[in-house]
Design a protein around this motif. Structure first.
Motif, PDB file in Angstrom:
ATOM      1  N   THR A  72       3.882   6.178  -5.350  1.00 28.52           N
ATOM      2  CA  THR A  72       3.979   6.268  -6.718  1.00 28.52           C
ATOM      3  C   THR A  72       2.928   7.114  -7.385  1.00 28.52           C
ATOM      4  O   THR A  72       2.960   8.079  -7.779  1.00 28.52           O
ATOM      5  N   VAL A  73       1.710   6.666  -6.899  1.00 27.75           N
ATOM      6  CA  VAL A  73       0.583   7.200  -7.487  1.00 27.75           C
ATOM      7  C   VAL A  73       0.268   8.793  -6.948  1.00 27.75           C
ATOM      8  O   VAL A  73      -0.114   9.447  -7.816  1.00 27.75           O
ATOM      9  N   TYR A  74       0.422   8.842  -5.798  1.00 29.08           N
ATOM     10  CA  TYR A  74       0.146  10.397  -5.254  1.00 29.08           C
ATOM     11  C   TYR A  74       1.447  11.364  -5.205  1.00 29.08           C
ATOM     12  O   TYR A  74       1.281  12.379  -4.564  1.00 29.08           O
ATOM     13  N   LYS A  75       2.468  10.623  -5.494  1.00 32.33           N
ATOM     14  CA  LYS A  75       3.729  11.614  -5.269  1.00 32.33           C
ATOM     15  C   LYS A  75       4.656  11.500  -6.316  1.00 32.33           C
ATOM     16  O   LYS A  75       4.982  12.541  -7.169  1.00 32.33           O
ATOM     17  N   ASP A  76       5.145  10.352  -6.835  1.00 29.03           N
ATOM     18  CA  ASP A  76       6.327  10.261  -7.780  1.00 29.03           C
ATOM     19  C   ASP A  76       5.766  10.482  -9.182  1.00 29.03           C
ATOM     20  O   ASP A  76       6.794  10.978  -9.935  1.00 29.03           O
ATOM     21  N   LYS A  99       0.771  -1.187  -0.187  1.00 28.80           N
ATOM     22  CA  LYS A  99       0.038   0.062  -0.161  1.00 28.80           C
ATOM     23  C   LYS A  99       0.948   1.190  -0.027  1.00 28.80           C
ATOM     24  O   LYS A  99       0.570   2.373  -0.649  1.00 28.80           O
ATOM     25  N   GLN A 100       1.836   1.237   0.921  1.00 24.51           N
ATOM     26  CA  GLN A 100       2.718   2.382   0.992  1.00 24.51           C
ATOM     27  C   GLN A 100       3.365   3.034  -0.406  1.00 24.51           C
ATOM     28  O   GLN A 100       3.499   4.116  -0.662  1.00 24.51           O
ATOM     29  N   GLY A 158       1.416  16.973  -0.219  1.00 27.90           N
ATOM     30  CA  GLY A 158       1.472  15.433  -0.003  1.00 27.90           C
ATOM     31  C   GLY A 158       0.062  14.981   0.767  1.00 27.90           C
ATOM     32  O   GLY A 158       0.091  14.176   1.727  1.00 27.90           O
ATOM     33  N   VAL A 159      -0.941  15.322  -0.012  1.00 25.83           N
ATOM     34  CA  VAL A 159      -2.089  14.770   0.212  1.00 25.83           C
ATOM     35  C   VAL A 159      -2.287  13.304   0.058  1.00 25.83           C
ATOM     36  O   VAL A 159      -2.099  13.087  -1.090  1.00 25.83           O
ATOM     37  N   MET A 160      -2.670  12.281   0.879  1.00 18.84           N
ATOM     38  CA  MET A 160      -2.541  10.814   0.713  1.00 18.84           C
ATOM     39  C   MET A 160      -4.250  10.527   0.948  1.00 18.84           C
ATOM     40  O   MET A 160      -4.918  11.051   1.983  1.00 18.84           O
ATOM     41  N   PRO A 161      -4.895   9.780   0.479  1.00 16.42           N
ATOM     42  CA  PRO A 161      -6.093   9.277   0.877  1.00 16.42           C
ATOM     43  C   PRO A 161      -6.127   8.779   2.211  1.00 16.42           C
ATOM     44  O   PRO A 161      -5.257   7.930   2.641  1.00 16.42           O
ATOM     45  N   LEU A 162      -7.131   8.814   2.967  1.00 14.53           N
ATOM     46  CA  LEU A 162      -7.534   8.509   4.339  1.00 14.53           C
ATOM     47  C   LEU A 162      -8.751   7.789   4.212  1.00 14.53           C
ATOM     48  O   LEU A 162      -9.751   8.277   3.657  1.00 14.53           O
TER      49      LEU A 162
END
Lengths: 155, 340
Positions: free
Chosen positions: B115-119, B109-110, B128-132
């Motif tokens: 990859t999807v939300y940063k790289d 997951k990490q 740096g918003v990540m799904p919660l």
């Protein structure tokens, strides 16, 4: 190798290994050469670390890669496949298949995250009791250094 | 017929191709319509899950579940449909074996989120918003399904009655399944035994029309598909193109090899085999680079022959990683050696 020396070299387990780690090693021996070699090691009372179990197959090529996957899935710390020397296979060319499979299995296991050294292929003839002993001692040491299988002790 | 049976179709972690495949049966869809009412089909119409949850247990005759179990929503809907359905069909390679989404089991997951939300080049996410799973906004609390580390197959989370592999299942297999259900409903014909795979028990090579070398078979070297133009009549594997046919279940009619494309194994392992990957590894290794002077070859040259297979995991487990014995990659505690 004397009893003490064999046990000592295995139980030291290289640097950083867990002192009390008793690895579970699965050994596949072909019926015609390696099982006889293992038997010779036994009747000659050659001392070996007792952390391995032997499964006899008719040929080393009978060791389906699925068997190895299953061994690792069940938590084996190492798998050793032993067969007849090249040009010595009872079935002419079984061991040539085996060594190709084992080479690719090492690549595959590495992709699965295992250290490829957890899988080893060795040629042991019916007369090589001492080579069987040496192989078991070396492989046990390798596995002790690597530690517990990542399937159970890892992430 | 007095009352129509109820059917449902749901997609988990899939691409939607399976949903469309059900429509590919052409006029046969009218047979389905004659006996059945579709109560739930998110890709087809707006249905609400709570309506299904409020139905009595076992009131849906057949549920077709396609897609793998990737998050908590996939798992929840699978459980609801299982409870409400008499027959649960694992539809398509993703539901049966994990399929392409299942290849994510080489990561976690990490890393996927990274990859999807940063790289990725196209991502602009300075904050740096990540799904919660839960986040508070001024209108209230928002909820998202929990993303799992490991992709699972449908039969890992619920009891499955029948398996229909294929990416997507082919028209003839769907027609076969629809017929079986229709006959059962209208005439009381018994259904296949529970756990049956709606396909053939043979290997794909058995259905393939290409000619293969029967004796003294060997592969000189491996070619990537773009490197050569294969002979249209001869076996692709014999020509050095990795075709997963020998380790794959038949039933699709060998459409890909017959159209010059090597089989990638979407029908999954053959009957009695647990590991499609190991099975293919075994088949390929027995043929690759065999010479007449085998005894003289060094272990190193053997490794070099086998290293022509660039990505064994991705090639041999393209559709079945979550269904393989190891299911996902692991991490050694200590730094490990590499083969190459």
């Amino acid at each position: 190798m004397s009893t003490d020396a064999a046990h000592k070299s295995a139980s030291q387990g290289g640097n950083g290994g867990d002192e009390h780690f008793e690895p579970r090693i699965l050994v596949f021996c072909c019926n015609w050469c390696s099982y006889a070699g293992a038997d010779l090691a036994g009747v000659s009372r050659l001392q070996m670390p007792p952390y391995f179990r032997v499964i006899r197959t008719m040929c080393s090529a009978r060791v389906d890669p699925e068997f190895i996957m299953r061994a690792f899935q069940k938590g084996a710390d190492g798998v050793l496949v032993a067969g007849c020397h090249p040009a010595d296979c009872h079935y002419i060319g079984g061991n040539y298949r085996t060594r190709r499979r084992m080479a690719l299995m090492k690549v595959l296991l590495q992709q699965f995250g295992f250290d490829p050294d957890r899988l080893r292929l060795e040629w042991v003839s019916a007369g090589e009791g001492e080579k069987f002993q040496k192989t078991i001692i070396e492989f046990t040491n390798t596995i002790k250094e690597l530690g517990v299988s990542p399937m159970k002790g890892g992430e | 017929m007095a009352e129509k049976i109820k059917i449902a179709q749901y997609w988990g972690a899939g691409c939607g191709g399976c949903d469309v495949a059900l429509l590919d049966i052409d006029a046969k869809i009218l047979d389905v319509h004659a006996i059945a009412e579709v109560v739930f089909w998110p890709i087809g119409f707006d249905g609400k899950l709570h309506d299904i949850e409020n139905m009595p247990d076992k009131s849906i005759t057949v549920s077709f579940y396609n897609g793998a179990i990737r998050n908590s929503e996939n798992e929840h809907v699978a459980k609801v449909l299982r409870q409400k359905s008499v027959i649960m069909i694992s539809f398509g390679s993703c539901a049966c074996y994990g399929g392409t989404p299942g290849l994510a089991n080489v990561t976690n997951k990490q890393e996927v989120f990274q990859t999807v939300y940063k790289d990725t080049q196209s991502t602009d996410n300075a904050a740096g918003v990540m799904p919660l799973t839960h986040s508070k906004v001024k209108e209230g609390e928002l909820e998202l399904p929990e993303f799992y580390d490991t992709v699972k197959t449908l039969d890992e989370v619920v009891d499955v009655d029948y398996f229909m592999p294929g990416c997507p299942p082919t028209v003839n297999l769907i027609a076969m399944a629809v017929d079986a259900v229709a006959q059962h409903v209208t005439k009381g014909t018994p259904l296949p035994p529970k756990g049956a795979v709606i396909a053939s028990d043979k290997t794909l090579c058995d259905e393939c029309k290409r000619e293969r070398v029967e004796k003294g078979r060997k592969i000189e070297r491996i070619y990537q598909a773009y490197e050569i133009t294969p002979d249209p009549k001869k076996c692709l594997l014999d020509q050095g193109i990795i075709c997963i046919g020998p380790a794959t279940r038949a039933g699709c009619g060998a459409m890909c090899p017959n159209a010059q494309m090597p089989c990638r194994g979407c029908m999954g392992p053959t009957k009695g085999v647990m590991e499609q990957g190991a099975s293919m590894l075994s088949a390929l290794s027995s043929l690759l680079g065999m010479t007449d002077s085998e005894a003289g070859l060094s272990e190193e040259s053997i490794m070099n022959i086998m290293l022509q297979v660039k990505d064994p995991l991705g090639t041999f487990y393209a559709f079945t990683l979550p269904k393989s014995l190891l299911k996902r990659t692991v991490t050694e505690k200590k730094k490990k050696k590499t083969v190459t």
